[in-house]
Design a protein around this motif. Structure first.
Motif, PDB file in Angstrom:
ATOM      1  N   HIS A   1      63.650  37.453  61.638  1.00 12.65           N
ATOM      2  CA  HIS A   1      64.256  38.291  60.120  1.00 12.65           C
ATOM      3  C   HIS A   1      63.470  38.729  59.022  1.00 12.65           C
ATOM      4  O   HIS A   1      62.351  38.609  58.843  1.00 12.65           O
ATOM      5  N   GLY A   2      63.682  39.975  58.940  1.00 19.32           N
ATOM      6  CA  GLY A   2      63.410  40.835  57.860  1.00 19.32           C
ATOM      7  C   GLY A   2      63.978  41.785  57.880  1.00 19.32           C
ATOM      8  O   GLY A   2      64.643  42.734  57.877  1.00 19.32           O
TER       9      GLY A   2
ATOM     10  N   ILE B   1      62.511  46.442  59.510  1.00 16.20           N
ATOM     11  CA  ILE B   1      61.512  47.552  59.520  1.00 16.20           C
ATOM     12  C   ILE B   1      61.053  48.342  59.186  1.00 16.20           C
ATOM     13  O   ILE B   1      62.546  48.605  58.956  1.00 16.20           O
TER      14      ILE B   1
ATOM     15  N   SER C   1      63.504  40.574  64.835  1.00 19.10           N
ATOM     16  CA  SER C   1      62.195  40.750  65.442  1.00 19.10           C
ATOM     17  C   SER C   1      62.869  41.017  67.245  1.00 19.10           C
ATOM     18  O   SER C   1      62.310  41.519  67.838  1.00 19.10           O
TER      19      SER C   1
ATOM     20  N   ALA D   1      56.975  46.219  59.018  1.00 13.34           N
ATOM     21  CA  ALA D   1      57.584  45.065  58.911  1.00 13.34           C
ATOM     22  C   ALA D   1      57.723  44.833  57.342  1.00 13.34           C
ATOM     23  O   ALA D   1      56.124  44.441  57.792  1.00 13.34           O
TER      24      ALA D   1
ATOM     25  N   PRO E   1      58.780  40.792  55.367  1.00 10.01           N
ATOM     26  CA  PRO E   1      59.429  39.872  55.053  1.00 10.01           C
ATOM     27  C   PRO E   1      60.415  40.208  53.948  1.00 10.01           C
ATOM     28  O   PRO E   1      60.162  40.987  53.095  1.00 10.01           O
TER      29      PRO E   1
ATOM     30  N   ASP F   1      63.784  32.113  60.558  1.00 10.58           N
ATOM     31  CA  ASP F   1      62.957  31.931  61.753  1.00 10.58           C
ATOM     32  C   ASP F   1      63.912  31.340  62.679  1.00 10.58           C
ATOM     33  O   ASP F   1      63.561  29.733  62.948  1.00 10.58           O
TER      34      ASP F   1
ATOM     35  N   GLY G   1      58.941  40.051  70.217  1.00  8.23           N
ATOM     36  CA  GLY G   1      59.807  39.857  69.214  1.00  8.23           C
ATOM     37  C   GLY G   1      61.039  38.258  69.427  1.00  8.23           C
ATOM     38  O   GLY G   1      61.340  37.820  68.712  1.00  8.23           O
TER      39      GLY G   1
ATOM     40  N   GLU H   1      52.699  41.335  63.014  1.00  5.71           N
ATOM     41  CA  GLU H   1      53.845  41.338  61.788  1.00  5.71           C
ATOM     42  C   GLU H   1      54.178  40.336  61.529  1.00  5.71           C
ATOM     43  O   GLU H   1      54.932  39.739  60.670  1.00  5.71           O
ATOM     44  N   PHE H   2      55.643  40.291  62.390  1.00  4.74           N
ATOM     45  CA  PHE H   2      57.100  39.547  62.051  1.00  4.74           C
ATOM     46  C   PHE H   2      56.067  38.076  62.048  1.00  4.74           C
ATOM     47  O   PHE H   2      56.556  37.484  61.376  1.00  4.74           O
TER      48      PHE H   2
END
Length: 414
Positions: A135-136, A138, A260, A276, A278, A292, A332, A350-351
């Motif tokens: 998660h985060g 975008i 993701s 992206a 966090p 995660d 993702g 990036e994730f």
């Protein structure tokens, strides 16, 4: 279950010809049909010519009920795609998922990954870990460049970015709605929450009865979510999950609170470059925590007629070859394997990089805490949406979560 797809065992010139077996795979990931048909299955069948794979998914909203009915009726597939933690443990307890603790390929996974598909004491494992989702947020990189904005690292910087986007007026700052409820819990509360309850430390404290949802670290994420409502656009209360996706990919919103799993679809649909970041921490220098979440595994029907072939397939799923194929075919969804390989999708890279700087945890209601009634995860859906709708205060939401959990969970009854 399907049986053979070829001839029965026979002798040709005194040489035994192996029986060809077809294994049917149950899954809720209907959108992955092409990935299985065009990438994963051909790779497996090339090295296992006597085992054929038939991927037969069910719509996500129907999967649990349909799978349970087929398992009870003896018509389920040989291979079962497993939801994590309490989504699959009851199936194992009923003998509907086989014990695969001794599967050689499980050596390729760390203990935390196997824990999502193991008994509470860790003694028995019943599914191979496949992937987690991270998660985060975008964001539209072109919008950020246009407005001179940088990725926020702290909560104060996050709201400064939102203020700048709102003041400019070109974009909706946050593509977020509350109509479908689940996204309020998944992409809001359990996205930003780990930074407040310190990830696994707070989750385990709830399980042990040493923390309560009325504690500040569990109420504070709701307080932040109330602040989000000034940036979510008009009529967000009627905005569905797909509405939010469309607002972002059409370039009308600048930031999307995300999982993701969106990467593949967004990569195809968005006409702009994306980035992206966090979940921002409360203050500079704080440890970063991310959800995660161990999301998807795969196991063997306890009543399959082809256990040896099924174990061959599961060992392949546990291999470095599968880890690389799956992660790059489905950007993702990140392999939980110890295997090292290059991730091709830039946004997925990036994730994945969040893991370098942040501590990982899983969704707070996923293990043990949602086994009773009221179901904690379902309650979290409703109350998180109510907080965004400002019909329930953060304190009231924490109290209702706590009251529901304490009504059936003994460690919380002190």
């Amino acid at each position: 279950m399907k049986t053979t797809a070829g001839a029965a065992l026979c002798l040709l010139g005194g040489t035994a010809v192996a029986q060809e077996v077809t294994l049917t795979v149950e899954s809720w990931r209907s959108e992955d049909q092409a990935i299985w048909d065009n990438t994963l299955i051909p790779a497996f069948e090339e090295s296992h010519p006597d085992i054929k794979i038939d991927f037969t998914p069910t719509a996500p909203t129907e999967y649990n009920a349909a799978l349970n009915a087929r398992l009870e009726g003896g018509t389920a597939g040989d291979i079962i795609t497993c939801r994590s933690f309490d989504g699959s443990l009851p199936l194992y307890n009923k003998g509907q998922l086989a014990d695969i603790t001794d599967l050689e390929g499980l050596e390729n996974f760390p203990d935390f990954a196997k824990a999502a598909w193991s008994t509470d004491d860790g003694a028995n494992t019943f599914c191979v870990p496949m992937a987690s989702v991270i998660h985060g947020f975008i964001y539209n990189r072109e919008a950020f460049d246009e407005l001179g904005l940088e990725e926020p690292e702290t909560v104060d910087e996050f709201f400064a970015v939102l203020d700048a986007i709102k003041e400019d007026g070109t974009y909706i700052p946050l593509a977020m709605g509350s109509a479908d409820q689940w996204e309020a819990a998944t992409m809001a509360y359990t996205n930003i929450g780990p930074n407040y309850w310190k990830g696994e430390e707070g989750r385990q404290a709830l399980i042990d009865g040493e923390a309560k949802f009325t504690d500040e670290e569990f109420v504070a994420p709701y307080e932040q979510m109330v602040r989000w409502t000034d940036y979510m656009g008009s009529a967000y209360q009627a905005q569905s999950y797909s509405d939010s996706q469309n607002l972002f990919t059409l370039g009308r919103a600048a930031i999307y609170p995300a999982g993701s799993w969106e990467i593949s679809g967004f990569t195809e649909q968005a006409f702009f470059e994306m980035g992206a970041f966090p979940p921002p921490v409360q203050a500079e220098g704080d440890t970063c925590y991310i959800s995660d979440h161990t999301d998807i595994g795969i196991g063997m029907n306890g009543n399959t007629e082809h256990p040896e072939a099924a174990r061959e397939f599961l060992n392949w799923v546990a291999s470095p070859e599968f880890a690389e194929l799956y992660t790059n075919a489905l950007p993702g969804f990140f392999s939980l394997s110890n295997a090292e390989f290059e991730i091709e999708n830039p946004l997925a890279q990036e994730f994945m990089s969040f893991r370098d700087n942040c501590e990982s945890t899983v969704r707070v209601a996923s293990q043990i805490l949602s086994r009773g009634e009221p179901n904690l995860w379902n309650e979290m859906w409703v109350l998180s949406a109510n907080v965004l709708n400002e019909s329930t205060s953060p304190e009231e939401a924490g109290q209702q979560l706590q009251d529901g959990l304490a009504s059936w969970y003994e460690p919380q009854q002190n």
